[in-house]
Design a protein around this motif. Structure first.
Motif, PDB file in Angstrom:
ATOM      1  N   UNK A 293       0.917  -1.214   0.083  1.00 41.44           N
ATOM      2  CA  UNK A 293       0.083   0.057   0.069  1.00 41.44           C
ATOM      3  C   UNK A 293       0.921   1.090   0.011  1.00 41.44           C
ATOM      4  N   UNK A 294       1.845   1.219   0.867  1.00 41.07           N
ATOM      5  CA  UNK A 294       2.878   2.357   0.621  1.00 41.07           C
ATOM      6  C   UNK A 294       4.327   1.860   0.486  1.00 41.07           C
ATOM      7  N   UNK A 295       4.989   2.976   0.030  1.00 41.94           N
ATOM      8  CA  UNK A 295       6.383   2.677  -0.352  1.00 41.94           C
ATOM      9  C   UNK A 295       7.285   1.994   0.744  1.00 41.94           C
ATOM     10  N   UNK A 334      23.975   1.804  -0.128  1.00 42.17           N
ATOM     11  CA  UNK A 334      22.878   2.397  -0.860  1.00 42.17           C
ATOM     12  C   UNK A 334      21.566   2.422   0.328  1.00 42.17           C
ATOM     13  N   UNK A 335      20.621   3.143   0.023  1.00 41.16           N
ATOM     14  CA  UNK A 335      19.348   3.038   0.860  1.00 41.16           C
ATOM     15  C   UNK A 335      18.368   2.144   0.000  1.00 41.16           C
ATOM     16  N   UNK A 336      17.912   1.121   0.742  1.00 39.68           N
ATOM     17  CA  UNK A 336      17.211   0.224   0.037  1.00 39.68           C
ATOM     18  C   UNK A 336      16.437  -0.822   1.066  1.00 39.68           C
ATOM     19  N   UNK A 424      11.074   2.110  -7.375  1.00 39.20           N
ATOM     20  CA  UNK A 424      10.863   2.333  -5.708  1.00 39.20           C
ATOM     21  C   UNK A 424      12.272   2.572  -5.359  1.00 39.20           C
ATOM     22  N   UNK A 425      13.567   2.494  -5.680  1.00 37.73           N
ATOM     23  CA  UNK A 425      14.636   2.762  -4.927  1.00 37.73           C
ATOM     24  C   UNK A 425      15.326   3.971  -5.584  1.00 37.73           C
ATOM     25  N   UNK A 426      14.663   4.574  -6.593  1.00 38.27           N
ATOM     26  CA  UNK A 426      15.084   5.687  -7.440  1.00 38.27           C
ATOM     27  C   UNK A 426      16.252   5.488  -8.037  1.00 38.27           C
ATOM     28  N   UNK A 427      16.524   4.223  -8.761  1.00 39.65           N
ATOM     29  CA  UNK A 427      17.686   3.595  -9.318  1.00 39.65           C
ATOM     30  C   UNK A 427      17.061   3.712 -10.970  1.00 39.65           C
TER      31      UNK A 427
END
Length: 449
Positions: A293-295, A334-336, A424-427
């Motif tokens: 439902x959310x990121x 990284x952020x993931x 989703x991970x801005x990749x």
């Protein structure tokens, strides 16, 4: 305890605020009135004394002192009392005037004195030619009675005003909240799966953010429901053929006349089971991402250990196909989300192992890189298989798209999951030729922490 309604709270708060403000105003007015009255009373006492003195006829000195009659109770509660003195005799007086002189020294001017236990404010004026002295006075009790009457009338008027104000506020708030009640009834009348946005004409602006947020939630729920319906339809469509093939291979194995035919059918059945299991796994991954439902919560992590873990899971399959998997990693954070990154890496490596072919070569790399002036970590999976034509490289990330050619026939789900997780991970994803100018190389660039 049951909470009070918004209508009651607004009405009660409004009444309390107005009541406090009115009490403060009333106190100020009473204080100012008391001060102003002293100046007004001084002037009125001068005028009354002057008028009485001018209205007295000549010859009053010949009149004897008059006997004061007994007064009924309450007769002394007048606004002002006065006396006319001639040669020590009180010849004319008001009905509420005291027996003794208001100002015993008979000097002109104002004075305060206590008469019969009460404080009086008196004024004396003399006509020397005729020997007349007029004294005018007012007791503190009279002043207090006047102020009390004024306050009483003010309280009565305020009470009526408050009742009118209370009714007005109650009615106005009730009418203002009618659209809210209409919205509630509209929600109650809805069908269980009616997720269309709410329409609230005439709703107060204070409630608009709440309705907008609720509509946004309805949109997300509707999207989740549509994803679930689409997943069910896709799963039914994609599993129909593999299950039919499995059934056919099982039937062939059952009816095989020789051991060789039975073994061939069983090998095909086993391969079909593996394909169906892989398809089911990918469909479940797809459903899990669609149901989000959310990121996901993105937290700092090191990509290299996760990459090593996934590649080791594919070493057995690669040995069965006589393939070589090379792995090179560099430290970088990284952020993931660990679960989603595991799905991404697994699908990239699985795609390379399946399409590299018998005896193929696969290279998995994780290195620090810079793209468009932004530093980050580049994850690259390359093979030397048949590859994908340049015209089709963007399409392979669409759901259920299958590239033409090749010995393997994929489900068209794996790379679509890679594209969704990358977003989703801005990749960003880059597709190039693979090893030695052959095959396919997929690079996912993650911004560094």
């Amino acid at each position: 305890m049951k909470a009070r309604s918004l209508r009651w709270r607004l009405t009660w708060v409004s009444v309390k605020c107005v009541l406090v403000a009115w009490l403060i105003w009333l106190g100020c007015q009473a204080w100012q009135l008391s001060r102003a009255h002293y100046g007004f009373w001084d002037e009125s006492q001068r005028e009354v004394a002057s008028q009485i003195l001018e209205s007295m006829p000549d010859g009053l000195e010949l009149l004897p002192a008059r006997e004061r009659p007994a007064l009924p109770a309450g007769q002394r509660d007048h606004k002002m009392s006065w006396q006319v003195w001639v040669k020590g005799n009180n010849v004319v007086y008001s009905i509420a005037a005291p027996d003794e002189p208001l100002k015993p020294d008979f000097r002109d001017g104002f004075a305060r004195r206590t008469i019969s236990g009460q404080v009086w404010h008196v004024y004396s004026l003399t006509d020397p030619r005729r020997g007349l002295t007029v004294q005018v006075g007012r007791s503190k009790e009279m002043i207090a009675n006047e102020v009390a009457r004024w306050i009483g009338l003010s309280l009565l008027a305020a009470g009526l005003i408050f009742v009118l104000f209370l009714l007005t506020v109650w009615v106005v708030i009730g009418r203002s909240l009618r659209p809210v009640a209409a919205l509630r009834e509209a929600l109650r009348a809805r069908q269980p799966l009616d997720l269309t946005p709410l329409q609230a004409p005439g709703l107060p602006t204070e409630f608009s953010p709440l309705v907008d947020a609720f509509n946004d939630q309805l949109t997300r729920v509707d999207q989740a429901v549509q994803n679930e319906r689409r997943f069910i339809a896709d799963a039914a469509h994609e599993l129909r053929t593999p299950l039919a093939v499995l059934s056919a291979h099982a039937d062939l194995a059952r009816r095989a006349a020789t051991e060789e035919e039975r073994n061939t059918a069983l090998r095909r059945l086993s391969a079909g089971v593996s394909r169906a299991a892989r398809l089911s796994e990918q469909l479940l991954d797809l459903a899990r991402i669609d149901a989000a439902v959310a990121s996901p919560t993105l937290a700092p992590l090191d990509l290299a250990p996760l990459l090593v873990l996934v590649v080791r899971d594919f070493e057995t399959l690669a040995r069965e196909r006589h393939q070589r998997i090379g792995l090179r990693t560099e430290d970088g954070r990284i952020r993931g989300d660990v679960d989603q990154l595991g799905i991404l890496i697994r699908n990239l490596v699985d795609n390379a192992v399946r399409y590299a072919g018998e005896g193929g070569r696969i290279e998995v790399m994780c290195r620090r890189d810079v793209r468009d002036g932004v530093g980050g970590i580049a994850l690259c999976v390359a093979d030397d298989g048949p590859g994908v034509p340049a015209a089709e490289r963007e399409s392979i990330f669409h759901r259920f798209y299958r590239a033409n050619g090749g010995a393997e026939r994929g489900s068209g789900i794996g790379l679509s999951l890679v594209a969704r997780i990358a977003r989703t991970h801005h990749a960003t994803i880059h597709v190039d030729d693979g090893l030695d100018g052959k095959g396919l190389a997929v690079t996912v660039f993650f911004p560094a922490v």
